[in-house]
Design a protein around this motif. Structure first.
Motif, PDB file in Angstrom:
ATOM      1  N   VAL A  64      11.147  -5.967  -0.482  1.00 39.41           N
ATOM      2  CA  VAL A  64      10.364  -7.111  -0.335  1.00 39.41           C
ATOM      3  C   VAL A  64      11.376  -7.813  -1.263  1.00 39.41           C
ATOM      4  O   VAL A  64      11.404  -7.743  -2.414  1.00 39.41           O
ATOM      5  CB  VAL A  64       9.073  -7.079  -0.804  1.00 39.41           C
ATOM      6  N   LEU A  65      11.728  -9.096  -0.752  1.00 38.43           N
ATOM      7  CA  LEU A  65      12.544 -10.099  -1.629  1.00 38.43           C
ATOM      8  C   LEU A  65      11.525 -11.067  -2.319  1.00 38.43           C
ATOM      9  O   LEU A  65      10.443 -11.370  -1.909  1.00 38.43           O
ATOM     10  CB  LEU A  65      13.439 -10.947  -0.768  1.00 38.43           C
ATOM     11  N   ASP A  93      13.868  -2.548 -10.747  1.00 39.18           N
ATOM     12  CA  ASP A  93      14.001  -4.043 -11.028  1.00 39.18           C
ATOM     13  C   ASP A  93      12.695  -4.866 -10.766  1.00 39.18           C
ATOM     14  O   ASP A  93      12.779  -5.922 -10.919  1.00 39.18           O
ATOM     15  CB  ASP A  93      15.270  -4.388  -9.881  1.00 39.18           C
ATOM     16  N   GLY A  94      11.739  -3.871 -10.576  1.00 34.44           N
ATOM     17  CA  GLY A  94      10.251  -4.608 -10.252  1.00 34.44           C
ATOM     18  C   GLY A  94      10.086  -4.852  -8.668  1.00 34.44           C
ATOM     19  O   GLY A  94       9.151  -5.359  -8.389  1.00 34.44           O
ATOM     20  N   LYS A  95      11.168  -4.660  -7.972  1.00 35.28           N
ATOM     21  CA  LYS A  95      10.725  -5.207  -6.532  1.00 35.28           C
ATOM     22  C   LYS A  95      10.149  -4.017  -5.861  1.00 35.28           C
ATOM     23  O   LYS A  95      10.484  -2.856  -6.139  1.00 35.28           O
ATOM     24  CB  LYS A  95      12.303  -5.216  -5.794  1.00 35.28           C
ATOM     25  N   LEU A  96       9.202  -4.424  -4.726  1.00 35.25           N
ATOM     26  CA  LEU A  96       8.785  -3.565  -3.949  1.00 35.25           C
ATOM     27  C   LEU A  96       9.785  -3.005  -3.012  1.00 35.25           C
ATOM     28  O   LEU A  96      10.496  -3.644  -2.122  1.00 35.25           O
ATOM     29  CB  LEU A  96       7.464  -4.238  -3.438  1.00 35.25           C
ATOM     30  N   VAL A  97       9.583  -1.587  -2.767  1.00 32.50           N
ATOM     31  CA  VAL A  97      10.258  -0.908  -1.864  1.00 32.50           C
ATOM     32  C   VAL A  97       9.503   0.021  -1.047  1.00 32.50           C
ATOM     33  O   VAL A  97       8.583   0.826  -1.745  1.00 32.50           O
ATOM     34  CB  VAL A  97      11.589   0.032  -2.639  1.00 32.50           C
ATOM     35  N   ARG A 141       0.697  -1.364  -0.141  1.00 30.52           N
ATOM     36  CA  ARG A 141       0.014  -0.097  -0.082  1.00 30.52           C
ATOM     37  C   ARG A 141       0.743   1.251   0.142  1.00 30.52           C
ATOM     38  O   ARG A 141       0.461   2.207  -0.773  1.00 30.52           O
ATOM     39  CB  ARG A 141      -0.950   0.059   1.234  1.00 30.52           C
ATOM     40  N   LEU A 142       1.863   1.285   0.746  1.00 28.67           N
ATOM     41  CA  LEU A 142       2.653   2.696   1.030  1.00 28.67           C
ATOM     42  C   LEU A 142       3.730   2.601  -0.179  1.00 28.67           C
ATOM     43  O   LEU A 142       4.298   3.770  -0.089  1.00 28.67           O
ATOM     44  CB  LEU A 142       3.286   2.562   2.561  1.00 28.67           C
TER      45      LEU A 142
END
Length: 83
Positions: free
Chosen positions: A82-83, A27-31, A20-21
């Motif tokens: 998030v990995l 690279d497409g990873k969520l940060v 959400r935040l």
């Protein structure tokens, strides 16, 4: 000490709040910034011990961030990935 089911549930909620935040990197990873989590009203209502939940998620290799522990306001600009 919280039981494993509670820890797993809080980690799942953490990943939902990061979705959400946060935002996707190149690279497409969520940060998500630590400060975004720690200063969010919804997160402060959900998590009794956000720092502990972050440590549990890192130990399970679901997320990563620099250092062992994050503290506000010193680490507000630290990226949690998030990995």
């Amino acid at each position: 000490m919280a039981d494993q089911a509670t820890v797993d549930h809080e980690v799942k909620l953490l990943l939902e709040e990061m979705e959400r935040l946060g935002s996707r990197g190149a690279d497409g990873k969520l940060v998500c910034k630590f400060g975004a989590l720690i200063h969010d009203d919804r997160c402060s209502n959900i998590f009794e011990a956000l720092v502990g939940t972050l440590k549990a998620a890192k130990k399970k290799k679901l997320i990563d961030f620099e250092g062992q522990m994050l503290l506000s306001p010193v680490h507000d600009n630290v990226d949690i990935v998030v990995l």
